[in-house]
Design an enzyme around this catalytic site. Structure first.
Site, PDB file in Angstrom:
ATOM      1  N   SER A  95      16.380 -42.445   7.959  1.00 39.51           N
ATOM      2  CA  SER A  95      16.465 -41.602   6.751  1.00 39.51           C
ATOM      3  C   SER A  95      15.083 -41.131   6.306  1.00 39.51           C
ATOM      4  O   SER A  95      14.573 -41.583   5.282  1.00 39.51           O
ATOM      5  CB  SER A  95      17.180 -42.343   5.618  1.00 39.51           C
ATOM      6  OG  SER A  95      16.672 -43.642   5.423  1.00 39.51           O
TER       7      SER A  95
ATOM      8  N   ASP B 286       0.806  -1.221   0.000  1.00 42.55           N
ATOM      9  CA  ASP B 286       0.000   0.000   0.000  1.00 42.55           C
ATOM     10  C   ASP B 286       0.841   1.274   0.000  1.00 42.55           C
ATOM     11  O   ASP B 286       0.411   2.322   0.466  1.00 42.55           O
ATOM     12  CB  ASP B 286      -0.964   0.011   1.201  1.00 42.55           C
ATOM     13  CG  ASP B 286      -2.143   0.960   0.989  1.00 42.55           C
ATOM     14  OD1 ASP B 286      -2.568   1.113  -0.172  1.00 42.55           O
ATOM     15  OD2 ASP B 286      -2.630   1.558   1.975  1.00 42.55           O
TER      16      ASP B 286
ATOM     17  N   PRO C 212       4.837  -7.099  -6.245  1.00 38.62           N
ATOM     18  CA  PRO C 212       4.089  -7.144  -4.989  1.00 38.62           C
ATOM     19  C   PRO C 212       4.867  -6.530  -3.840  1.00 38.62           C
ATOM     20  O   PRO C 212       6.088  -6.605  -3.778  1.00 38.62           O
ATOM     21  CB  PRO C 212       3.876  -8.648  -4.752  1.00 38.62           C
ATOM     22  CG  PRO C 212       4.175  -9.311  -6.054  1.00 38.62           C
ATOM     23  CD  PRO C 212       5.162  -8.434  -6.750  1.00 38.62           C
TER      24      PRO C 212
ATOM     25  N   ASP D 213       5.510  -3.829 -12.182  1.00 38.14           N
ATOM     26  CA  ASP D 213       4.868  -3.523 -10.911  1.00 38.14           C
ATOM     27  C   ASP D 213       4.883  -4.795 -10.077  1.00 38.14           C
ATOM     28  O   ASP D 213       4.270  -5.795 -10.444  1.00 38.14           O
ATOM     29  CB  ASP D 213       3.431  -3.049 -11.147  1.00 38.14           C
ATOM     30  CG  ASP D 213       2.712  -2.773  -9.828  1.00 38.14           C
ATOM     31  OD1 ASP D 213       3.373  -2.338  -8.876  1.00 38.14           O
ATOM     32  OD2 ASP D 213       1.488  -3.019  -9.762  1.00 38.14           O
TER      33      ASP D 213
ATOM     34  N   LYS E 175       2.463   1.783  -5.390  1.00 39.67           N
ATOM     35  CA  LYS E 175       3.205   1.409  -6.600  1.00 39.67           C
ATOM     36  C   LYS E 175       2.294   1.369  -7.823  1.00 39.67           C
ATOM     37  O   LYS E 175       2.608   1.942  -8.873  1.00 39.67           O
ATOM     38  CB  LYS E 175       3.870   0.043  -6.389  1.00 39.67           C
ATOM     39  CG  LYS E 175       4.880   0.020  -5.255  1.00 39.67           C
ATOM     40  CD  LYS E 175       5.471  -1.346  -5.034  1.00 39.67           C
ATOM     41  CE  LYS E 175       4.443  -2.353  -4.555  1.00 39.67           C
ATOM     42  NZ  LYS E 175       3.868  -1.993  -3.239  1.00 39.67           N
TER      43      LYS E 175
END
Length: 629
Positions: free
Chosen positions: A535, A28, A106, A104, A31
């Site tokens: 394992s 917020d 995140p 753009d 961008k």
């Protein structure tokens, strides 16, 4: 770390100076709104798009009655509903001075992997900072990633300056705080600009609301930042993507020139082997070319018939890259499953995909202080510095020298998901100084002397499943029939070779890595090596399988329900684990990953240990490890 969509956009862009840049920052910070404003003020929004934007603003917008420019970029419905950017959105726009491709990315921490993808091809970063919040952790993380990914120019857009009354002191305080943090990141230029993406202040025109600011507008800085000179004169690099052999008369090597230039008649060298030739022709779909430069997709034919395969890198003989099977690199970890040193992954370096493992995790970088922290693993969005070893030597340049040949991605071998991105810093000298010493007597000769074929029998299953019991019976039978064996038991190994290891996931990975290497050495001596280890992770069992040729690793899954294991509890471990005295106990508070396709699958509740051992011996005969007993 290439972005196909970005390349398609670049190919369709006008033939003028092109700048690829990224917008990043915290959630917020504005961008998407900034990019929407740039598109609008650059007159690149058509009337029907503007009409649609007005409708979308009324439905999804967050700016009241005003147009929400962020909706031009936030195309995913999930993004519009949440008000955040999830994926990387690429947009093209142009002014009279320059063309642009903007990514753009995140802002939310969980989508850091998307941000790194966008940054990998960018030449400049616009880092947005909310004037009300100042420099945040995500601001620092994105700045560090930009620096690691080779971005050298930063515009610090202090956004929403209108919400702090266009206050000069607020802007200068944030600009100073960011400059102080970024001093050690190696950026060539850092330009702070006070903006309001919503109202357009200092975006394309100077704002009357900030008479105290005398610097450039954001668009002017984007138009004038010099990034072209940095990309010139790089050495020729051509990763071979495909060997084109349509008929017996034509052999070409297809790929994309990732840096430098090549001309017809120029000498070339295969970086990893040193074999040399000259370029006979440069072929494209439209015809032959006299030369090809960075970004050109071509097929090269050579004057000599030399051994070249997909993944090889053709280079100039006067400027060769490093070649090594060991190197140091920064890694951005992108998976919720942690990175563990010793675990085997796949790496894609250029056009070559090969097994790699992290031999040492040197440190993790604190994104706030850039302090180097001692850690055993990397988690989601962590950034670390590691040593890696590859299965074969690879050609590379340090990332700061050539982003195309210095980057790689890390792939999970089972899910095929990309779990990390790496930037190579330098080759490790021991990777080129240590060579295999030829031996006059090998595994085949040692095995023949023992009248058997060397192999590793890997018994895996829960604690109390019966692995050691069955393995002991098998070894006894083999010994009585004159075969040469060695039994490695998980408990016994922890008294010596692995006495320094605990039972965390990282320690379990290292425990099996060490045991696997010892088993390999014993198999080299011609022995039949029986290994009894819980394992719990498939990755480590498959790592051991990869140490020996196909057919020499036999996985024996001792399949016992945990309820039966708890009933037996021969060592009293389940009782202690349930009482909280043992942590990270497999089957209870630590996972066990069942084998997908073991060579031998033993159900212990249906047969006696002697009967199960006979099944293992029968498998050894079937696999021609031994002859009939």
């Amino acid at each position: 770390m290439h972005t196909t969509l970005a390349k398609r956009i670049e190919e369709t862009a006008p033939a003028k100076d092109l700048l690829r840049f990224i917008t990043c920052g915290s959630v917020d910070d504005g961008k998407s709104t900034l990019i929407g404003r740039l598109l609008h003020d650059s007159k690149l929004i058509l009337d029907d798009q503007l009409s649609s934007l007005v409708k979308d603003s009324a439905r999804h917008g967050t700016t009241g009655d005003d147009i929400d420019f962020a909706l031009l970029v936030d195309g995913l419905e999930a993004e519009r509903e949440q008000g955040i950017t999830i994926d990387v959105a690429y947009r093209f726009f142009a002014t009279s001075k320059r063309s642009f491709i903007v990514a753009d990315t995140p802002g939310h921490e969980q989508y850091t992997r998307n941000m790194a993808t966008g940054a990998s091809n960018a030449q400049l970063a616009v880092i947005l900072i909310d004037a009300r919040k100042g420099v945040l952790v995500q601001t620092r993380r994105h700045s560090l990633i930009c620096a690691l990914l080779g971005i050298r120019h930063v515009l610090v857009a202090v956004n929403k300056i209108d919400l702090v009354g266009f206050d000069r002191d607020t802007f200068e305080r944030i600009a100073g705080e960011y400059a102080s943090f970024a001093t050690q990141l190696g950026f060539t230029s850092i330009v702070p600009i006070p903006i309001s993406a919503r109202f357009g202040d200092n975006i394309t025109e100077p704002s009357l609301s900030t008479p105290w600011y005398r610097g450039p507008t954001l668009l002017h800085q984007l138009e004038t930042t010099d990034v072209e000179s940095e990309g010139k004169a790089k050495p020729f690099r051509f990763p071979v993507q495909w060997v084109n052999r349509p008929n017996l008369d034509f052999r070409g090597y297809a790929g994309t020139v990732v840096s430098g230039r090549i001309n017809t008649g120029d000498p070339i060298v295969v970086a990893t082997t040193g074999r040399s030739s000259r370029v006979k022709e440069i072929v494209t779909y439209e015809g032959t070319l006299a030369s090809a430069a960075a970004g050109d997709a071509v097929t090269l034919t050579l004057t000599d018939d030399i051994d070249i395969a997909r993944g090889d890198v053709l280079v100039s003989p006067t400027a060769c890259p490093e070649v090594s099977d060991q190197f140091a690199a920064h890694i951005i970890w992108m998976s919720e499953e942690p990175l563990f040193p010793g675990r085997s992954y796949l790496a894609r370096i250029g056009t070559k995909t090969l097994p790699v493992s992290i031999t040492a995790l040197k440190y993790k970088i604190d994104v706030n202080t850039r302090e180097h922290l001692a850690v055993h693993t990397l988690g989601l969005n962590d950034i670390g510095f590691c040593n890696l070893t590859a299965s074969v030597p690879v050609a590379f340049d340090p990332y700061e020298v050539n982003r195309q040949t210095g980057s790689f991605i890390i792939i999970d071998r089972f899910t095929n998901h990309t779990v990390g991105a790496g930037m190579i810093s330098f080759g490790l000298r021991r990777g080129t100084n240590i060579h295999w010493q030829p031996l006059l007597i090998g595994k085949a000769e040692r095995s023949a002397l023992k009248h058997q074929r060397a192999a590793i029998l890997w018994f895996t299953g829960l604690s109390g499943a019966g692995k050691s019991t069955i393995a002991n019976i098998v070894e006894q039978r083999l010994h009585l029939s004159g075969h040469h064996t060695m039994l490695l038991d998980g408990d016994n190994v922890r008294h010596g070779l692995c006495r320094d290891l605990g039972f965390t996931e990282a320690d379990r990975v290292e425990n099996i890595r060490r045991a696997g290497e010892v088993a390999k050495l014993m198999a080299e001596s011609g022995l039949i090596v029986l290994c009894s280890f819980i394992s719990p992770y498939r990755a480590e069992r498959d790592m051991v399988r990869g140490l020996v040729p196909e057919g020499e690793f036999i996985e024996v899954f001792v399949d016992t329900p945990i309820s039966e294991c708890m009933r037996r509890d021969p060592k009293g471990l389940y009782a202690k684990a349930q009482a909280g005295k043992i942590k990270n106990f497999t089957g209870l508070d630590a996972p066990y990953e069942r084998p997908n396709a073991p060579e031998v699958h033993l159900h212990t509740t249906e047969s006696s240990p002697q009967q199960l051992a006979e099944r293992v011996l029968a498998a050894l005969v079937e696999w021609r490890i031994i002859t009939a007993l």
